[in-house]
Design a protein around this motif. Sequence first.
Motif, PDB file in Angstrom:
ATOM      1  N   ASN A  57      -6.093  -6.148  10.473  1.00 52.79           N
ATOM      2  CA  ASN A  57      -6.541  -5.558  11.734  1.00 52.79           C
ATOM      3  C   ASN A  57      -5.493  -4.585  12.251  1.00 52.79           C
ATOM      4  OD1 ASN A  57      -8.984  -7.429  12.379  1.00 52.79           O
ATOM      5  ND2 ASN A  57      -7.309  -8.834  11.932  1.00 52.79           N
ATOM      6  N   CYS A  58      -5.949  -3.665  13.058  1.00 55.12           N
ATOM      7  CA  CYS A  58      -5.033  -2.772  13.772  1.00 55.12           C
ATOM      8  C   CYS A  58      -5.717  -2.312  15.055  1.00 55.12           C
ATOM      9  CB  CYS A  58      -4.622  -1.579  12.921  1.00 55.12           C
ATOM     10  SG  CYS A  58      -5.963  -0.438  12.527  1.00 55.12           S
ATOM     11  N   SER A  59      -4.914  -1.868  16.001  1.00 55.13           N
ATOM     12  CA  SER A  59      -5.434  -1.403  17.298  1.00 55.13           C
ATOM     13  C   SER A  59      -4.934   0.012  17.545  1.00 55.13           C
ATOM     14  CB  SER A  59      -4.983  -2.325  18.430  1.00 55.13           C
ATOM     15  OG  SER A  59      -5.464  -3.645  18.205  1.00 55.13           O
ATOM     16  N   ILE A  60      -5.846   0.886  18.001  1.00 55.07           N
ATOM     17  CA  ILE A  60      -5.517   2.286  18.267  1.00 55.07           C
ATOM     18  C   ILE A  60      -5.723   2.562  19.751  1.00 55.07           C
ATOM     19  CG2 ILE A  60      -6.023   4.686  17.698  1.00 55.07           C
ATOM     20  CD1 ILE A  60      -7.174   3.714  15.058  1.00 55.07           C
ATOM     21  N   TYR A  61      -4.668   3.048  20.406  1.00 59.87           N
ATOM     22  CA  TYR A  61      -4.771   3.439  21.814  1.00 59.87           C
ATOM     23  C   TYR A  61      -5.180   4.906  21.876  1.00 59.87           C
ATOM     24  CZ  TYR A  61      -3.418   4.708  26.553  1.00 59.87           C
ATOM     25  OH  TYR A  61      -3.418   5.183  27.825  1.00 59.87           O
ATOM     26  N   THR A  62      -6.327   5.187  22.522  1.00 58.18           N
ATOM     27  CA  THR A  62      -6.852   6.544  22.584  1.00 58.18           C
ATOM     28  C   THR A  62      -6.376   7.294  23.818  1.00 58.18           C
ATOM     29  OG1 THR A  62      -8.870   5.826  23.728  1.00 58.18           O
ATOM     30  CG2 THR A  62      -8.900   5.830  21.314  1.00 58.18           C
ATOM     31  N   GLY A  63      -6.241   6.618  24.953  1.00 62.29           N
ATOM     32  CA  GLY A  63      -5.793   7.272  26.181  1.00 62.29           C
ATOM     33  C   GLY A  63      -6.787   8.248  26.761  1.00 62.29           C
TER      34      GLY A  63
ATOM     35  N   ALA B 212      -2.200  13.564  21.273  1.00 60.58           N
ATOM     36  CA  ALA B 212      -0.871  12.966  21.207  1.00 60.58           C
ATOM     37  C   ALA B 212      -0.909  11.499  21.612  1.00 60.58           C
ATOM     38  CB  ALA B 212       0.092  13.739  22.107  1.00 60.58           C
ATOM     39  N   ASN B 213      -1.939  11.110  22.415  1.00 58.26           N
ATOM     40  CA  ASN B 213      -2.058   9.729  22.860  1.00 58.26           C
ATOM     41  C   ASN B 213      -2.713   8.821  21.840  1.00 58.26           C
ATOM     42  OD1 ASN B 213      -0.845  10.159  25.317  1.00 58.26           O
ATOM     43  ND2 ASN B 213      -2.748  10.660  26.358  1.00 58.26           N
ATOM     44  N   LEU B 214      -3.246   9.359  20.748  1.00 59.64           N
ATOM     45  CA  LEU B 214      -3.836   8.526  19.702  1.00 59.64           C
ATOM     46  C   LEU B 214      -2.708   7.818  18.956  1.00 59.64           C
ATOM     47  CD1 LEU B 214      -6.730  10.711  18.246  1.00 59.64           C
ATOM     48  CD2 LEU B 214      -6.912   8.695  19.663  1.00 59.64           C
ATOM     49  N   LYS B 215      -2.354   6.683  19.483  1.00 62.40           N
ATOM     50  CA  LYS B 215      -1.233   5.943  18.928  1.00 62.40           C
ATOM     51  C   LYS B 215      -1.702   4.575  18.455  1.00 62.40           C
ATOM     52  CE  LYS B 215       2.173   8.189  21.940  1.00 62.40           C
ATOM     53  NZ  LYS B 215       3.209   7.984  22.969  1.00 62.40           N
ATOM     54  N   VAL B 216      -1.092   4.124  17.375  1.00 57.61           N
ATOM     55  CA  VAL B 216      -1.419   2.809  16.822  1.00 57.61           C
ATOM     56  C   VAL B 216      -0.607   1.769  17.583  1.00 57.61           C
ATOM     57  CG1 VAL B 216      -1.451   1.380  14.768  1.00 57.61           C
ATOM     58  CG2 VAL B 216      -1.884   3.834  14.580  1.00 57.61           C
ATOM     59  N   MET B 217      -1.317   0.928  18.335  1.00 59.76           N
ATOM     60  CA  MET B 217      -0.632  -0.116  19.089  1.00 59.76           C
ATOM     61  C   MET B 217      -0.151  -1.225  18.149  1.00 59.76           C
ATOM     62  SD  MET B 217      -3.141  -0.468  22.389  1.00 59.76           S
ATOM     63  CE  MET B 217      -2.283  -1.944  22.896  1.00 59.76           C
ATOM     64  N   ASN B 218      -1.066  -1.709  17.309  1.00 59.55           N
ATOM     65  CA  ASN B 218      -0.741  -2.756  16.345  1.00 59.55           C
ATOM     66  C   ASN B 218      -0.934  -2.194  14.939  1.00 59.55           C
ATOM     67  OD1 ASN B 218      -0.350  -4.676  18.434  1.00 59.55           O
ATOM     68  ND2 ASN B 218      -2.548  -5.038  18.528  1.00 59.55           N
ATOM     69  N   GLU B 219       0.148  -2.013  14.237  1.00 57.58           N
ATOM     70  CA  GLU B 219       0.072  -1.498  12.881  1.00 57.58           C
ATOM     71  C   GLU B 219      -0.669  -2.500  11.986  1.00 57.58           C
ATOM     72  OE1 GLU B 219       1.031   1.286  11.573  1.00 57.58           O
ATOM     73  OE2 GLU B 219       2.189   2.220  13.196  1.00 57.58           O
ATOM     74  N   PRO B 220      -1.432  -2.003  11.009  1.00 58.42           N
ATOM     75  CA  PRO B 220      -2.066  -2.947  10.075  1.00 58.42           C
ATOM     76  C   PRO B 220      -1.012  -3.699   9.278  1.00 58.42           C
ATOM     77  CG  PRO B 220      -2.342  -0.679   9.332  1.00 58.42           C
ATOM     78  CD  PRO B 220      -1.762  -0.598  10.706  1.00 58.42           C
TER      79      PRO B 220
END
Length: 730
Positions: free
Chosen positions: A43-49, A457-465
């Motif tokens: 699993n992973c989580s992506i912050y879009t902002g 620029a806000n498309l950041k991976v909160m939790n890396e796979p």
Amino acid sequence: MKYITYFIKLFYRIRFWLIIAPLVVALLVFWKMSDTPRNYTANCSIYTGIITGVNILSESGITTTSYTQGSMMDNLLNIITADQTLKQVSLRLYARIMVHGDPYKDNKYIKASNYRFLYDRGLVIHDLIDKSSTNDSINEQRTYENLVAYETNDPNNYVYGIYLWNLPYVNRDALHKIEVKRIGDSDVLEVSYTTDDPGIVYQTLLILIDEFNKQYQDLRFGETNNVIAYFRAELKRIGKDLEASENLLTDYRVENQVINYEEETKAVAALNRDYELQYWQSLNEYHVSDSIKRELEKRMQLHSEIIQNNNLFILYNSKISEINEKLAMAKYYPENAIPQPTIDSLSRELEHNKTALEKALEKMGYIKYNKEGISNKNVIEEWLKQVISYKKAEAELKVLNQRKIHMAQKYIHFAPIGSTLTRKERAVNINERKYLAILDALNAALLRQKSIQMNSANLKVMNEPFYPLAPSTVSKHKLLTIGVYLGSLIFIIFFFLIIDILDHTLRNIFKAEQLTGNKVLGAFTRQLSLAARRYNKIYTTLSAKTLCNSAITYFNPNQYNIVNLISNEPGEGKSYVMKQIAQQFTERGFDVIQLSWQDEFQTDAQAFIQSLNLEQFDLQGNNNLKDKVIIVEYPSLKDAALTSNILQNVSLNLQIIDSRRTWKNKDQQLFERTKEMCNNVPIFLILNYTNRDAAEDINGLMPPYTFLRKLFYRISQLGLTANDKPLHNA
């Protein structure tokens, strides 16, 4: 309440099925599934902002609706799961597998067995795999570029089929198993992927995140740049149109000498209004003065002609008229701008001539009196006043008539200018609005572009796979095993419940009373074997005591009592029941007489019934009749028919039933007919060959009195909070 007790006892009766059968099925399923491939999940989580992130639009106070926010998040979900994105992931994943895979050893990219499977099926494109560099990242990029260059829209092209064929891990169906969802109403996307190779799971998510970012930026920036270019071209074109229309308007104003059309037309209208008022006022004064003057001249008769012909009068009158005309010109032509000193000088000159005219008239003394000797002074003064007023009104009317021509020229000048100015100003206004609208749209597009840059620029991976180390299907195997166990348990319960509902065997009190519609008075257990046979005598005694206790309540204390034992079928245990209750009645002090059709010499069952005479047992005297009990065993109703006098002239009728056999419709018909023949004499059922649990419904708890049996008996009787005294062995 009896239904609750019935279900509890049903569960107790099938307790071994409920314990063993589901457990066996669950163990079999768990054993069979132990050989199935284990799936791994990452699993992973992506912050879009997009919604709560800081951007230009939010800082400028521009807010978006919830519908727009939902649409924006849906767009992101569609981009990350689009075929275009997944196809790029497929080719990049295939290139990475081919570069990093090892056919003899599992690694963090792919299992060795899976690598051999994919490698062996790609013989036609082995030359596209580039491993010439010592840097595997460069090799991977070169391999990917080779695959893209080799691909054509041809079903026979192997690269074209990597995504569309049934090639595991990299085909369309495999990648569509990637689950992407929005976490609540937040800006976070959760991506999850499950397959049987931990390396492929991990690498697929890494490539997907990178490809998603690229696809998102390409789509959003490409669209915005095209819009900005369009708005700039439109802004330039409309700006030229606006400038041309403004120049035409300016030239027309200069040509017609119009600075402010609305104010100038208001001024013309005000002047015209003042002119009209003054004209009618002057005209009224003119007519009034003329009328009064004529009337006074009639009264003055020949004196008015003398005065009017006087040289001084003519001179001063002419000067007064000339001065009044000049003053009227100064008043009604303000645009001529006559200086105020000149106006004051004219006013003084006018007053001087009026005074001179009055003095000239005073010198004409011969006209002070008329021929009748009446003084004309007052009349002449009034006449002179009206003459002066008349001359003033006449001068003003002359000037106002000239002013009328001037005002008409003003209207002729301004009338066509208004409509033309309106058209030209409307054209300017339309072009200006177009220009401003395009300018606003361009500014919004530029803000949107900057906002997209910030959002990207806000498309950041909160939790890396993470690389999965343990299979995720272990818990699923357990859940499936538990589900199978529960399903088997429910199936067994419903199976036995349906069987018990449809079954017409009178195995217990509840079923007997439900099927026959009659009360059960007693129950005798079947003979137990092995270790439980030591309780057979105790069970029989308890059953006989309970039956006798209930039967005595139906005896008549003033006569002997007869108990009939009947059955529908032979072999249902009438002789056994008669023997047991006879022993109990004897122990209680009753004189018991047992009559059985089997003890008579007649072989015919019906003959026994016809020859039976119970009155012969009343010969020993009447004193002991109340202690006498006669128990009569009749042949089965299948072999002989009973008469109503046999069933009615007794104290009690007992229908003996073998609880192990089926209670057929024929049995129910015989029982109902027998019950009708009994009339008011009670008839009850006696269950024979029952199991111990069924007999306990009437006889109470029976040995052995173990803790578990006492606990279950208390639960079956719904004594949930009872504190019964402990039972002792009989």
